[in-house]
Design a protein around this motif. Structure first.
Motif, short mmCIF file in Angstrom:
data_model
loop_
_atom_site.label_atom_id
_atom_site.label_comp_id
_atom_site.label_asym_id
_atom_site.label_seq_id
_atom_site.Cartn_x
_atom_site.Cartn_y
_atom_site.Cartn_z
N GLU A 102 -26.63 134.48 38.69
CA GLU A 102 -25.57 135.48 38.82
C GLU A 102 -24.22 135.03 38.27
N ALA A 103 -24.11 133.77 37.86
CA ALA A 103 -22.84 133.28 37.32
C ALA A 103 -22.56 133.91 35.96
N SER A 104 -21.29 134.24 35.73
CA SER A 104 -20.88 134.71 34.41
C SER A 104 -20.83 133.52 33.47
N GLY A 105 -20.72 133.79 32.20
CA GLY A 105 -20.58 132.71 31.25
C GLY A 105 -21.83 132.50 30.42
N HIS A 106 -21.64 131.82 29.31
CA HIS A 106 -22.69 131.59 28.33
C HIS A 106 -23.71 130.57 28.84
N GLU A 107 -24.94 130.69 28.39
CA GLU A 107 -25.99 129.75 28.78
C GLU A 107 -25.66 128.33 28.34
N ASN A 108 -24.90 128.16 27.26
CA ASN A 108 -24.51 126.81 26.82
C ASN A 108 -23.76 126.08 27.93
N LEU A 109 -22.87 126.80 28.61
CA LEU A 109 -22.09 126.18 29.68
C LEU A 109 -22.98 125.84 30.86
N LYS A 110 -23.89 126.74 31.21
CA LYS A 110 -24.78 126.50 32.34
C LYS A 110 -25.69 125.30 32.06
N ALA A 111 -26.20 125.24 30.84
CA ALA A 111 -27.08 124.13 30.47
C ALA A 111 -26.34 122.80 30.50
N ALA A 112 -25.07 122.82 30.09
CA ALA A 112 -24.28 121.59 30.12
C ALA A 112 -24.08 121.09 31.55
N VAL A 113 -23.86 122.00 32.47
CA VAL A 113 -23.71 121.60 33.88
C VAL A 113 -25.01 121.00 34.40
N ARG A 114 -26.14 121.65 34.09
CA ARG A 114 -27.44 121.15 34.56
C ARG A 114 -27.75 119.77 33.99
N ALA A 115 -27.23 119.47 32.81
CA ALA A 115 -27.54 118.20 32.16
C ALA A 115 -26.56 117.09 32.54
N SER A 116 -25.57 117.40 33.37
CA SER A 116 -24.51 116.44 33.69
C SER A 116 -24.71 115.83 35.07
N GLY A 117 -24.01 114.72 35.30
CA GLY A 117 -24.12 114.02 36.57
C GLY A 117 -22.77 113.62 37.13
N LEU A 118 -22.82 112.78 38.13
CA LEU A 118 -21.63 112.38 38.88
C LEU A 118 -20.54 111.79 37.98
N ASP A 119 -20.94 111.03 36.97
CA ASP A 119 -19.97 110.30 36.15
C ASP A 119 -19.53 111.06 34.90
N ASP A 120 -19.93 112.31 34.78
CA ASP A 120 -19.73 113.03 33.52
C ASP A 120 -18.56 114.01 33.52
N THR A 121 -17.64 113.88 34.47
CA THR A 121 -16.47 114.76 34.48
C THR A 121 -15.20 113.96 34.23
N VAL A 122 -14.16 114.66 33.87
CA VAL A 122 -12.86 114.04 33.63
C VAL A 122 -11.78 115.00 34.12
N TYR A 123 -10.73 114.44 34.69
CA TYR A 123 -9.58 115.24 35.12
C TYR A 123 -8.49 115.11 34.08
#
Length: 318
Positions: A200-221
């Motif tokens: 139900e989330a809006s947004g492109h599948e590219n963004l959703k796939a990127a989230v699914r492929a990421s982990g704890l260490d993969d974000t930056v502020y």
């Protein structure tokens, strides 16, 4: 202190975060239908057609739902809030800016208000009478906010006031995480990243796939994405996003980032085309717990396991 569950009428103490660009009416309706509190996230300048389209998903719900706004955007234009108030939401969340006029307008309409806090000064502001609920958001959370405190220290501070209900936010992505913040004094959990890749989330599948492929260490502020787009976010409100080529170059080198019109157009194009090598994918450290496509109802069902965890903990330490 008021009982938030009875005030709002939910069965599961789970709010989906009001993530602009991801949390539309479809997500809000699905979360509310599953027993939580569905939230719609509003971009700075929504169109009237967009507002009516999102509201159509939730306007006839018997369960609670709400809308989240950027305070700095409402300072310039209250009309998006006025429009949503016509649909009788249960809750209005206003954060990241001067909340005074918007909170007064919501109260005049008889709607409860909430504010995200990120430090002790924010908590002091949220204790004013125009705010009913405190959302203690730690720096682990995705999207925009302060990066000054972790969720647990901030939650503990917020719970010491014993006057207003507190909702915990930032880094919560499992039933265990929900159990932890409830045990620490929160009345509910505010969860964003775990819902980012739902059906139900809006947004492109590219963004959703990127989230699914990421982990704890993969974000930056960083503020790099906002500077590139020339957005009016105050400097204290950076954003936590998935690392990509753009952030790898500029996140730690903000001074070298030139906010040109060409760069702004490139970033806008990257967002429109879901080019995740350049465009921001706002997500928190709970990306670790997103591995497959789920419905919002499936996420709620898994998170509801917090009851078993709390019961087992109570028995273990009795």
């Amino acid at each position: 202190m008021s009982d938030l569950k009875n005030l709002l009428g939910y069965s599961e103490p789970i709010f989906n975060a009001s993530m602009a660009g991801a949390a539309g009416g479809a997500m809000a309706a699905a979360v509310s239908a599953a027993g939580g509190v569905g939230m719609i996230g509003v971009a700075p300048t929504p169109t009237a057609d967009w507002i009516s389209a999102q509201a159509a998903h939730v306007a006839e719900l018997d369960s609670p739902w709400g809308v989240g706004f950027m305070g700095w955007a409402l300072e310039a234009d209250l009309s998006p809030l006025e429009s949503f108030l016509q649909y009788n939401p249960s809750l209005i969340v206003i954060s990241f800016g001067d909340v005074t006029r918007a909170a007064a307008l919501a109260h005049e309409a008889g709607v409860m208000t909430a504010m995200q806090i990120g430090n002790a000064a924010d908590l002091d502001r949220a204790m004013h009478n125009d705010i009913d609920i405190i959302i203690a958001r730690g720096g682990e959370g995705g999207g925009h906010g302060r990066n000054e405190s972790g969720t647990l220290p901030l939650l503990q501070l917020a719970c010491t006031q014993h006057q207003k209900p507190v909702v915990a936010a930032g880094g919560i992505g499992t039933a265990g995480g929900v159990a932890a913040v409830l045990a620490a004094g929160a009345e509910a959990a505010w969860i964003g990243t775990r819902f980012l890749a739902t059906k139900e989330a809006s947004g492109h599948e590219n963004l959703k796939a990127a989230v699914r492929a990421s982990g704890l260490d993969d974000t930056v502020y960083t503020r790099a994405f906002d500077i590139a787009q020339q957005l009016d976010w105050a400097p204290e409100y950076g954003g936590r996003a998935l690392r990509n080529s753009f952030s790898n170059r500029y996140a730690e080198a903000i001074d070298s980032l030139q906010a040109t019109e060409k760069l702004r157009e490139q970033m806008i194009r990257a967002r429109a085309e879901a080019d995740i090598s350049m465009a921001p994918v706002y997500a928190g450290e709970a990306a670790e717990f997103v591995r497959r496509e789920e419905s919002c109802a499936e996420v709620l069902a898994e998170l509801s396991g917090f009851r078993r965890i709390l019961q087992e903990a109570a028995a273990r330490f009795a």
